[in-house]
Design an enzyme around this catalytic site. Sequence first.
Site, PDB file in Angstrom:
ATOM      1  N   THR B 146      26.821  58.410 -29.855  1.00 35.48           N
ATOM      2  CA  THR B 146      27.700  57.227 -29.909  1.00 35.48           C
ATOM      3  C   THR B 146      26.790  56.013 -30.097  1.00 35.48           C
ATOM      4  O   THR B 146      26.396  55.719 -31.204  1.00 35.48           O
ATOM      5  CB  THR B 146      28.581  57.097 -28.643  1.00 35.48           C
ATOM      6  OG1 THR B 146      27.751  57.143 -27.486  1.00 35.48           O
ATOM      7  CG2 THR B 146      29.608  58.209 -28.585  1.00 35.48           C
ATOM      8  N   LYS B 168      23.984  63.740 -25.422  1.00 34.62           N
ATOM      9  CA  LYS B 168      24.175  62.363 -25.866  1.00 34.62           C
ATOM     10  C   LYS B 168      24.499  61.541 -24.632  1.00 34.62           C
ATOM     11  O   LYS B 168      24.993  62.065 -23.627  1.00 34.62           O
ATOM     12  CB  LYS B 168      25.290  62.233 -26.900  1.00 34.62           C
ATOM     13  CG  LYS B 168      26.680  62.592 -26.462  1.00 34.62           C
ATOM     14  CD  LYS B 168      27.474  61.615 -25.648  1.00 34.62           C
ATOM     15  CE  LYS B 168      27.401  60.201 -26.159  1.00 34.62           C
ATOM     16  NZ  LYS B 168      28.271  59.328 -25.247  1.00 34.62           N
ATOM     17  N   THR B 179      27.124  59.394 -18.487  1.00 34.98           N
ATOM     18  CA  THR B 179      28.149  59.580 -19.511  1.00 34.98           C
ATOM     19  C   THR B 179      27.532  60.289 -20.594  1.00 34.98           C
ATOM     20  O   THR B 179      26.943  59.726 -21.487  1.00 34.98           O
ATOM     21  CB  THR B 179      28.579  58.335 -20.206  1.00 34.98           C
ATOM     22  OG1 THR B 179      29.249  57.612 -19.303  1.00 34.98           O
ATOM     23  CG2 THR B 179      29.499  58.628 -21.353  1.00 34.98           C
ATOM     24  N   GLU B 259      21.479  51.983 -23.123  1.00 32.28           N
ATOM     25  CA  GLU B 259      21.928  50.793 -23.865  1.00 32.28           C
ATOM     26  C   GLU B 259      21.205  49.528 -23.439  1.00 32.28           C
ATOM     27  O   GLU B 259      21.293  49.095 -22.297  1.00 32.28           O
ATOM     28  CB  GLU B 259      23.422  50.576 -23.633  1.00 32.28           C
ATOM     29  CG  GLU B 259      24.291  51.462 -24.500  1.00 32.28           C
ATOM     30  CD  GLU B 259      25.762  51.362 -24.121  1.00 32.28           C
ATOM     31  OE1 GLU B 259      26.094  50.669 -23.148  1.00 32.28           O
ATOM     32  OE2 GLU B 259      26.581  51.996 -24.824  1.00 32.28           O
ATOM     33  N   ASN B 381      27.544  45.564 -23.990  1.00 39.62           N
ATOM     34  CA  ASN B 381      28.701  45.958 -23.196  1.00 39.62           C
ATOM     35  C   ASN B 381      29.771  44.887 -23.081  1.00 39.62           C
ATOM     36  O   ASN B 381      30.851  45.139 -22.555  1.00 39.62           O
ATOM     37  CB  ASN B 381      28.246  46.443 -21.824  1.00 39.62           C
ATOM     38  CG  ASN B 381      27.563  47.786 -21.949  1.00 39.62           C
ATOM     39  OD1 ASN B 381      28.183  48.746 -22.374  1.00 39.62           O
ATOM     40  ND2 ASN B 381      26.279  47.829 -21.637  1.00 39.62           N
ATOM     41  N   THR B 386      35.237  45.206 -28.993  1.00 37.61           N
ATOM     42  CA  THR B 386      35.894  44.131 -29.741  1.00 37.61           C
ATOM     43  C   THR B 386      35.293  43.982 -31.138  1.00 37.61           C
ATOM     44  O   THR B 386      34.364  44.680 -31.498  1.00 37.61           O
ATOM     45  CB  THR B 386      35.752  42.796 -28.975  1.00 37.61           C
ATOM     46  OG1 THR B 386      34.391  42.613 -28.629  1.00 37.61           O
ATOM     47  CG2 THR B 386      36.597  42.801 -27.734  1.00 37.61           C
TER      48      THR B 386
END
EC number: 2.3.1.35
Lengths: 386, 386
Positions: B146, B168, B179, B259, B381, B386
């Site tokens: 992702t 992942k 996650t 991230e 994040n 959006t």
Amino acid sequence: MSVTAAQGFRAAGVTAGLKASGTPDVAVVVNDGPRRAAAAVFTANRVAAAPVLWSRQAVSDGRADAVVLNSGGANAATGTPGFQDAHATAEHAAEALGVSSGDVLVCSTGLIGERLDRERLFAGVAAAAGALSADGGEDAAVAIKTTDTVAKTAQARGEGFIVGGMAKGAGMLAPGMATMLCVITTDADVPAAVLDAALKDAVRTTFNRVDSDGCMSTNDTVILLASGAAGVAPDPEAFAATLHEVCADLSRQLVADAEGAAHDVAVRVHGAQTEDAAEAVARAVTRSNLFKAAIFGQDPNWGRVIAAVGTVPEEVAAFDPYALDVSFNGVQVCRASGVGEDRALVDLSAREVLVEVDLHAGDAEATVWTNDLTHDYVHENSAYST
Amino acid sequence: MSVTAAQGFRAAGVTAGLKASGTPDVAVVVNDGPRRAAAAVFTANRVAAAPVLWSRQAVSDGRADAVVLNSGGANAATGTPGFQDAHATAEHAAEALGVSSGDVLVCSTGLIGERLDRERLFAGVAAAAGALSADGGEDAAVAIKTTDTVAKTAQARGEGFIVGGMAKGAGMLAPGMATMLCVITTDADVPAAVLDAALKDAVRTTFNRVDSDGCMSTNDTVILLASGAAGVAPDPEAFAATLHEVCADLSRQLVADAEGAAHDVAVRVHGAQTEDAAEAVARAVTRSNLFKAAIFGQDPNWGRVIAAVGTVPEEVAAFDPYALDVSFNGVQVCRASGVGEDRALVDLSAREVLVEVDLHAGDAEATVWTNDLTHDYVHENSAYST
């Protein structure tokens, strides 16, 4: 406003040179009586700072004549010498004020792990003792600021008495309290045991429901002093209600001034079996960095809300995880744990945001306040000590 | 490397159009046997996604013939229609592969709260089933990415057998798992009960000790498949050790690709009375946003470490809060909860950081990995959906 709103109190705030910025950094609050009842609530952190260790002991008899507060250094993680500094501060203040050192409480805030400059601090205490005035509450509130952008004061009026207070705190706000120092005064005639019960209850549902960044400080202290100067002995419930009003006002101000925050977020959980369950669920949401970053991005990301709710163990909060409703500012974007109203209807541009979660498991509710996770939060907290 | 390193497995990764980016998004892994033993560990989140509900049930008999994975959508918070999507995905794959749908596990990752595009997904499953190959492990690892910047694969060799895997996960990494989707395969001949015990134990000390941002996902899944194709039935302890090696390798890769992170931080707690106590203390540190922001600022802020340690209740971890030692990259900047060596000696410029806390209360230890809190984390994040 502030700690001199109630009769029987004098205060002062002076510049002692503890802060590199040269702004005021030492405050003294004195209770002139006739009563000198006191209660206090301290951090639950086991690595409590030296002034917390000192003040916890000093207030245990239900009496305090004065409080000395300094910004510019937390006197935390300073070992035995740090405790001696706190003790000596109380002795210097006691001498200047003509009271017993065992009736002087001490509070410190600032960086951890550095000794205070005794010479400057003691000179500041002497200067503040000489500058005490019944109008000194605002100066005292200014002198306890660290990264606070504004001084925080509040007051409320009961029947024949006043409760007033000041607080500081702009980061490290978490249950077991916000990193905050807070002194509240009243001219009501209230015995220490009643003060203690009222303060514990008020803190539980106000300061302890502010969770700016999940971090609990080593120095948190909320002190309540009663002078009895108004000559009124209020009903304990009426007193508790007025005290609660002041605590709620000050805790809301802490959220509004949290380090780097762009939004103040109330997470209100409805439909819980118990208030504790509602609080636990609200706290799981306010602790989610992903949720907090989404609020910064003005993104009504209900998926991150229910993912956070789902981390609460069943023994802590019973609910059907597939029956959750979530609203952002009144728009129910998640219904029965699935897609609800159009998320485009949600406007998160204003500073204050209300996120509601309905667990559909009972009638209890609780609200926990937090802030969004912003670039400025990261910036302030990655550069703070360097 | 990856899920086709062990004999008896084929895999493929294809582009089904579920991701707006047009990159690969559907993977299939098939166990060609002769044995088809399986075990899995799933998220502890109560708001588990539809594929978790499906796969938990499908693997409960200890057998799985294939795994279908998709990125581009988590199929979480999608209600009954979402569960039907997961079920139908298993049926489509089963038909294409000539197996029973009850032996097909399904994993999804991506945004919460949106239905998957059935038509594209089923076409992707058919395409992947047609592209299966004993060299397809790398393609499968790419198709499950992702926000991962790199595909994550690992392998280890036991005596006469191989364990290989792919994973992942780049955010929302927290206990009860990162996650993450992870498929591990082995050609060892191991019964399902042994797989299950070995997997639970390996996950406990690897994936569950990675806490990137304190957030637990709705979709986390680790699947272990055994083909028996190597014709070797290893000693359970030897198998567990090899499996642990692969899990540790993959979980370390998750931290390295979290991230927006600039540092990978190992928080190692020594001197605890029990391993659980050590883990609880380490986790309190890895959850502190103030600590994480300080690491981003390359600031060896030991005050924030001991403030976090002090939040752990005594009944969870017994220690003297005034006897803590803290080191950053080997420099003991905090000794006996006070100032230690010069903090200027600490160099935090490298990606990997080791923070050690000695509780001086016993002999147990545990390490939890986290990342720093950075501007890029907030950026990714706050803008993700959006």
